[in-house]
Design a protein around this motif. Sequence first.
Motif, short mmCIF file in Angstrom:
data_model
loop_
_atom_site.label_atom_id
_atom_site.label_comp_id
_atom_site.label_asym_id
_atom_site.label_seq_id
_atom_site.Cartn_x
_atom_site.Cartn_y
_atom_site.Cartn_z
N PHE A 161 0.85 -1.18 0.00
CA PHE A 161 0.00 0.00 0.00
C PHE A 161 0.89 1.24 0.00
O PHE A 161 1.71 1.41 0.89
N ASP A 162 0.70 2.09 -1.01
CA ASP A 162 1.53 3.28 -1.17
C ASP A 162 0.65 4.52 -1.09
O ASP A 162 0.11 5.00 -2.08
N GLY A 163 0.45 5.02 0.13
CA GLY A 163 -0.39 6.19 0.33
C GLY A 163 -1.86 5.94 0.04
O GLY A 163 -2.58 6.81 -0.46
N VAL A 164 -2.32 4.73 0.35
CA VAL A 164 -3.70 4.31 0.04
C VAL A 164 -4.61 4.60 1.24
O VAL A 164 -4.23 4.35 2.38
N PRO A 165 -5.83 5.13 1.01
CA PRO A 165 -6.76 5.35 2.14
C PRO A 165 -7.05 4.04 2.86
O PRO A 165 -7.12 2.97 2.24
N LEU A 166 -7.24 4.13 4.16
CA LEU A 166 -7.50 2.94 4.97
C LEU A 166 -8.75 2.20 4.50
O LEU A 166 -8.82 0.98 4.59
N SER A 167 -9.72 2.93 3.97
CA SER A 167 -10.94 2.28 3.47
C SER A 167 -10.59 1.31 2.34
O SER A 167 -11.18 0.22 2.25
N GLU A 168 -9.63 1.67 1.50
CA GLU A 168 -9.22 0.78 0.41
C GLU A 168 -8.37 -0.38 0.95
O GLU A 168 -8.41 -1.49 0.41
N VAL A 169 -7.60 -0.12 2.00
CA VAL A 169 -6.84 -1.18 2.64
C VAL A 169 -7.79 -2.25 3.19
O VAL A 169 -7.56 -3.46 3.02
N VAL A 170 -8.88 -1.80 3.81
CA VAL A 170 -9.88 -2.73 4.34
C VAL A 170 -10.50 -3.55 3.22
O VAL A 170 -10.67 -4.77 3.34
N ASP A 171 -10.82 -2.89 2.10
CA ASP A 171 -11.38 -3.62 0.95
C ASP A 171 -10.42 -4.70 0.47
O ASP A 171 -10.84 -5.81 0.12
N GLU A 172 -9.14 -4.36 0.44
CA GLU A 172 -8.15 -5.33 -0.04
C GLU A 172 -7.99 -6.49 0.94
O GLU A 172 -7.89 -7.65 0.53
N ILE A 173 -7.99 -6.21 2.22
CA ILE A 173 -7.91 -7.27 3.22
C ILE A 173 -9.08 -8.24 3.05
O ILE A 173 -8.92 -9.46 3.16
N ASN A 174 -10.25 -7.70 2.76
CA ASN A 174 -11.44 -8.54 2.61
C ASN A 174 -11.35 -9.48 1.40
O ASN A 174 -12.08 -10.47 1.34
N ARG A 175 -10.50 -9.19 0.46
CA ARG A 175 -10.33 -10.09 -0.68
C ARG A 175 -9.55 -11.35 -0.27
O ARG A 175 -9.71 -12.40 -0.89
N TYR A 176 -8.73 -11.24 0.76
CA TYR A 176 -7.83 -12.33 1.12
C TYR A 176 -8.22 -13.04 2.41
O TYR A 176 -7.74 -14.13 2.68
N ARG A 177 -9.07 -12.42 3.20
CA ARG A 177 -9.39 -12.94 4.52
C ARG A 177 -10.82 -13.44 4.57
O ARG A 177 -11.74 -12.76 4.12
N ARG A 178 -11.03 -14.62 5.15
CA ARG A 178 -12.38 -15.16 5.30
C ARG A 178 -13.16 -14.32 6.30
O ARG A 178 -12.60 -13.77 7.24
N GLY A 179 -14.48 -14.27 6.13
CA GLY A 179 -15.30 -13.43 6.98
C GLY A 179 -15.40 -12.04 6.40
O GLY A 179 -15.46 -11.86 5.18
N ARG A 180 -15.36 -11.04 7.26
CA ARG A 180 -15.49 -9.67 6.78
C ARG A 180 -14.93 -8.69 7.79
O ARG A 180 -15.22 -8.78 8.99
N LEU A 181 -14.11 -7.76 7.33
CA LEU A 181 -13.65 -6.63 8.13
C LEU A 181 -14.51 -5.44 7.75
O LEU A 181 -14.54 -5.03 6.58
N VAL A 182 -15.23 -4.88 8.73
CA VAL A 182 -16.18 -3.80 8.47
C VAL A 182 -15.66 -2.51 9.09
O VAL A 182 -15.43 -2.45 10.31
N LEU A 183 -15.45 -1.50 8.27
CA LEU A 183 -15.00 -0.19 8.74
C LEU A 183 -16.22 0.66 9.06
O LEU A 183 -17.03 0.95 8.17
N ARG A 184 -16.37 1.06 10.31
CA ARG A 184 -17.58 1.77 10.75
C ARG A 184 -17.34 3.24 11.03
O ARG A 184 -18.20 3.92 11.58
N ASN A 185 -16.19 3.74 10.65
CA ASN A 185 -15.84 5.14 10.92
C ASN A 185 -15.28 5.75 9.64
O ASN A 185 -14.18 5.42 9.22
#
Length: 332
Positions: free
Chosen positions: A265-289
């Motif tokens: 990640f090179d200067g990527v918003p955390l919201s996009e980091v969360v989206d990317e994590i969800n592609r690789y991780r089972r379940g779901r990481l939900v950003l609520r802020n």
Amino acid sequence: MTRADADSAEQTQEQARQWLLRLRAGNASEADAEAFRQWCADHPQAAHRLRDTWSMLRVAAEELAQEEQSVAGIGTAQAKRRNTLRTSRRAFIGFAAAAGASWLALRPPLQLWPSVTDMAADYRTGTGEQRQVALSARVSVELNTQTSVDVLPAKVAARGVELLAGEAEIDAQAPSLRRVGLVEPVTVVAGRGRMHAQVARFNVRRTGNETCVTCISGTVAFEHPRRRLALQAGEQVTYDDRNVQPLSRVDPAAVVAWRRGVLVFDGVPLSEVVDEINRYRRGRLVLRNAALGRNRMQAQFPITKLDDVIDMLGRLYGAHVTRLPGDIVLLS
């Protein structure tokens, strides 16, 4: 069974029907997904039956896909059999969905499970899975996580795939000296875009209606109703059904870091980091802020350590991490 038990069972059945309607509508929110997970936890027997239905559908589809792949590409008779199997497989999945699994299968909320479209693909990978598909002796396709592809019919391209969803790296190697005059291009279709290459490595990523193509080496010819161009090594183009963005320069090593088991990640918003994590991780990481999601990150993470990364994000930004059943994590 007592009258009270019967009433309770009927009420649970009605709740299941209501979930069917809510999830199938295609506009389920994060709160809906959390409520559905809680309903499954409160009604384990009903949830178990739903999982069994989905599991049987998945296994049957995968068995049909394996049967199809085992006869692919050898002569006219085999090609006809392959097309017949493909049609039968999709018909089976469509029937199974209509018969009772459609509310789970057609539009899974927050991509918590594979859709019927994904399962009907010739090749697909699950969450966190990667696999290689050989199209010929010199052309291979590496599928990243949550990726679905169809092999293009011979009348469309001698060698090629359609990327339905996800990400793939295509490697078309140079032929041997004895066959240097017999270079057949590989074709990749994604949305309304089409890529052709004779000798090249390139990465194609399709998320929703948006597709991103990155040339790693060689030259890739790109066609779209709006534009045609040639990509050289280190060049990238992004497009959707209506528009093609200007050509840009990127670091190819960062684009294909997933091949090394790393997310960059090179200067990527955390919201996009969360989206990317969800592609690789089972379940779901939900950003609520939303404010939290605007923070930008400069980091590299091993794909195998994503749960540790979630805890690190909590510490780094002072966020509260709440873990729920089904590998759902709330970051707030």
